[in-house]
Design a protein around this motif. Structure first.
Motif, PDB file in Angstrom:
ATOM      1  N   LEU A  46     -27.208 -29.324   9.974  1.00  0.00           N
ATOM      2  CA  LEU A  46     -26.414 -29.401   8.749  1.00  0.00           C
ATOM      3  C   LEU A  46     -26.170 -30.851   8.344  1.00  0.00           C
ATOM      4  CD1 LEU A  46     -23.732 -26.643   9.459  1.00  0.00           C
ATOM      5  CD2 LEU A  46     -25.526 -26.565   7.707  1.00  0.00           C
ATOM      6  N   PHE A  47     -25.893 -31.698   9.326  1.00  0.00           N
ATOM      7  CA  PHE A  47     -25.656 -33.123   9.060  1.00  0.00           C
ATOM      8  C   PHE A  47     -26.914 -33.781   8.493  1.00  0.00           C
ATOM      9  CE2 PHE A  47     -25.697 -37.534  10.813  1.00  0.00           C
ATOM     10  CZ  PHE A  47     -24.707 -38.067  10.004  1.00  0.00           C
ATOM     11  N   LYS A  48     -28.068 -33.455   9.059  1.00  0.00           N
ATOM     12  CA  LYS A  48     -29.326 -34.030   8.560  1.00  0.00           C
ATOM     13  C   LYS A  48     -29.614 -33.548   7.140  1.00  0.00           C
ATOM     14  CE  LYS A  48     -31.577 -35.141  12.870  1.00  0.00           C
ATOM     15  NZ  LYS A  48     -32.728 -34.974  13.756  1.00  0.00           N
ATOM     16  N   GLU A  49     -29.326 -32.278   6.870  1.00  0.00           N
ATOM     17  CA  GLU A  49     -29.526 -31.743   5.521  1.00  0.00           C
ATOM     18  C   GLU A  49     -28.663 -32.508   4.511  1.00  0.00           C
ATOM     19  OE1 GLU A  49     -28.046 -27.820   3.204  1.00  0.00           O
ATOM     20  OE2 GLU A  49     -29.124 -27.432   5.068  1.00  0.00           O
ATOM     21  N   LEU A  50     -27.405 -32.728   4.848  1.00  0.00           N
ATOM     22  CA  LEU A  50     -26.498 -33.474   3.970  1.00  0.00           C
ATOM     23  C   LEU A  50     -26.961 -34.920   3.830  1.00  0.00           C
ATOM     24  CD1 LEU A  50     -23.891 -33.583   2.282  1.00  0.00           C
ATOM     25  CD2 LEU A  50     -22.668 -34.090   4.409  1.00  0.00           C
ATOM     26  N   SER A  51     -27.355 -35.545   4.918  1.00  0.00           N
ATOM     27  CA  SER A  51     -27.803 -36.937   4.888  1.00  0.00           C
ATOM     28  C   SER A  51     -29.038 -37.104   4.016  1.00  0.00           C
ATOM     29  CB  SER A  51     -28.115 -37.436   6.304  1.00  0.00           C
ATOM     30  OG  SER A  51     -26.968 -37.401   7.109  1.00  0.00           O
ATOM     31  N   LEU A  52     -30.010 -36.194   4.170  1.00  0.00           N
ATOM     32  CA  LEU A  52     -31.226 -36.283   3.360  1.00  0.00           C
ATOM     33  C   LEU A  52     -30.933 -36.050   1.888  1.00  0.00           C
ATOM     34  CD1 LEU A  52     -33.836 -34.523   5.667  1.00  0.00           C
ATOM     35  CD2 LEU A  52     -33.652 -36.960   5.134  1.00  0.00           C
ATOM     36  N   CYS A  53     -30.034 -35.134   1.582  1.00  0.00           N
ATOM     37  CA  CYS A  53     -29.642 -34.908   0.197  1.00  0.00           C
ATOM     38  C   CYS A  53     -29.027 -36.183  -0.375  1.00  0.00           C
ATOM     39  CB  CYS A  53     -28.669 -33.738   0.092  1.00  0.00           C
ATOM     40  SG  CYS A  53     -28.258 -33.334  -1.617  1.00  0.00           S
ATOM     41  N   PHE A  54     -28.160 -36.815   0.393  1.00  0.00           N
ATOM     42  CA  PHE A  54     -27.526 -38.058  -0.047  1.00  0.00           C
ATOM     43  C   PHE A  54     -28.575 -39.139  -0.298  1.00  0.00           C
ATOM     44  CE2 PHE A  54     -25.573 -42.169   0.567  1.00  0.00           C
ATOM     45  CZ  PHE A  54     -24.461 -42.090  -0.254  1.00  0.00           C
ATOM     46  N   ILE A  55     -29.510 -39.299   0.643  1.00  0.00           N
ATOM     47  CA  ILE A  55     -30.552 -40.325   0.499  1.00  0.00           C
ATOM     48  C   ILE A  55     -31.422 -40.040  -0.724  1.00  0.00           C
ATOM     49  CG2 ILE A  55     -32.687 -41.210   1.548  1.00  0.00           C
ATOM     50  CD1 ILE A  55     -31.191 -40.823   4.301  1.00  0.00           C
ATOM     51  N   ASP A  56     -31.784 -38.781  -0.917  1.00  0.00           N
ATOM     52  CA  ASP A  56     -32.670 -38.413  -2.025  1.00  0.00           C
ATOM     53  C   ASP A  56     -31.981 -38.469  -3.386  1.00  0.00           C
ATOM     54  OD1 ASP A  56     -34.713 -37.975  -0.223  1.00  0.00           O
ATOM     55  OD2 ASP A  56     -34.492 -35.789  -0.226  1.00  0.00           O
ATOM     56  N   ASN A  57     -30.666 -38.267  -3.438  1.00  0.00           N
ATOM     57  CA  ASN A  57     -30.000 -38.080  -4.729  1.00  0.00           C
ATOM     58  C   ASN A  57     -28.833 -39.019  -5.035  1.00  0.00           C
ATOM     59  OD1 ASN A  57     -31.310 -35.462  -5.677  1.00  0.00           O
ATOM     60  ND2 ASN A  57     -30.626 -34.920  -3.622  1.00  0.00           N
ATOM     61  N   CYS A  58     -28.244 -39.642  -4.054  1.00  0.00           N
ATOM     62  CA  CYS A  58     -26.952 -40.292  -4.289  1.00  0.00           C
ATOM     63  C   CYS A  58     -26.912 -41.798  -4.064  1.00  0.00           C
ATOM     64  CB  CYS A  58     -25.891 -39.650  -3.395  1.00  0.00           C
ATOM     65  SG  CYS A  58     -25.703 -37.880  -3.622  1.00  0.00           S
ATOM     66  N   LEU A  59     -27.961 -42.408  -3.585  1.00  0.00           N
ATOM     67  CA  LEU A  59     -27.882 -43.825  -3.232  1.00  0.00           C
ATOM     68  C   LEU A  59     -27.526 -44.714  -4.412  1.00  0.00           C
ATOM     69  CD1 LEU A  59     -30.770 -44.311  -0.663  1.00  0.00           C
ATOM     70  CD2 LEU A  59     -28.326 -44.171  -0.237  1.00  0.00           C
ATOM     71  N   GLY A  62     -17.483 -38.519  -5.626  1.00  0.00           N
ATOM     72  CA  GLY A  62     -16.970 -37.823  -6.800  1.00  0.00           C
ATOM     73  C   GLY A  62     -18.072 -37.331  -7.719  1.00  0.00           C
ATOM     74  N   GLY A  63     -19.210 -37.991  -7.697  1.00  0.00           N
ATOM     75  CA  GLY A  63     -20.289 -37.644  -8.609  1.00  0.00           C
ATOM     76  C   GLY A  63     -21.375 -36.814  -7.967  1.00  0.00           C
ATOM     77  N   CYS A  64     -22.181 -37.441  -7.156  1.00  0.00           N
ATOM     78  CA  CYS A  64     -23.363 -36.795  -6.595  1.00  0.00           C
ATOM     79  C   CYS A  64     -23.029 -35.614  -5.694  1.00  0.00           C
ATOM     80  CB  CYS A  64     -24.199 -37.807  -5.844  1.00  0.00           C
ATOM     81  SG  CYS A  64     -25.762 -37.143  -5.276  1.00  0.00           S
ATOM     82  N   PHE A  65     -22.059 -35.785  -4.809  1.00  0.00           N
ATOM     83  CA  PHE A  65     -21.703 -34.682  -3.911  1.00  0.00           C
ATOM     84  C   PHE A  65     -21.161 -33.493  -4.692  1.00  0.00           C
ATOM     85  CE2 PHE A  65     -21.100 -37.163   0.283  1.00  0.00           C
ATOM     86  CZ  PHE A  65     -22.418 -36.940   0.599  1.00  0.00           C
ATOM     87  N   ALA A  66     -20.564 -33.769  -5.848  1.00  0.00           N
ATOM     88  CA  ALA A  66     -20.013 -32.691  -6.659  1.00  0.00           C
ATOM     89  C   ALA A  66     -21.106 -31.947  -7.427  1.00  0.00           C
ATOM     90  CB  ALA A  66     -18.984 -33.243  -7.635  1.00  0.00           C
ATOM     91  N   SER A  67     -22.333 -32.478  -7.425  1.00  0.00           N
ATOM     92  CA  SER A  67     -23.414 -31.804  -8.146  1.00  0.00           C
ATOM     93  C   SER A  67     -24.616 -31.576  -7.234  1.00  0.00           C
ATOM     94  CB  SER A  67     -23.796 -32.593  -9.410  1.00  0.00           C
ATOM     95  OG  SER A  67     -24.174 -33.915  -9.067  1.00  0.00           O
TER      96      SER A  67
END
Length: 109
Positions: free
Chosen positions: A72-85, A92-97
């Motif tokens: 689960l942590f890796k899934e969240l981390s990869l989502c962050f790297i792919d979408n939120c950097l 407030g922004g990326c995690f909310a979408s």
């Protein structure tokens, strides 16, 4: 079997000394509480916020988590790297979408 004081893990003869309850993991023959995904995510935020390198922090923060929580942590981390950097307000922004489902899954762990 040669378990001594060990309550879990390898007995040195091809068997095991015991298993740990759900949510715990075996560490050096003792059952200890495993880190949840939210524990690892909090560690990552604290580590990177303290000047740590993302990759080094990620590996260090996974230590002590069980297999499902690490996934689960890796899934969240990869989502962050792919979408939120590039998001100036990722929490407030990326995690909310883009990462909202991964975020909820991690915090529900």
């Amino acid at each position: 079997p040669v378990c001594g004081d060990n309550v879990c893990g390898d007995d040195g003869c091809g068997g095991i000394c015991g298993t740990c309850a759900a949510g715990d993991m075996c560490e050096s023959g003792a059952c200890v509480e495993a880190l949840t995904c939210s524990d690892m995510a909090t560690c990552m935020v604290d580590c990177v916020g303290g000047g740590g390198a993302g990759n080094t922090c990620g590996v260090a923060c996974e230590d002590g988590g069980d297999t499902d929580s690490i996934a689960l942590f890796k899934e969240l981390s990869l989502c962050f790297i792919d979408n939120c950097l590039d998001d100036p307000d990722p929490l407030g922004g990326c995690f909310a979408s883009a990462c909202f489902v991964s975020y909820l899954n991690c915090w529900a762990d």
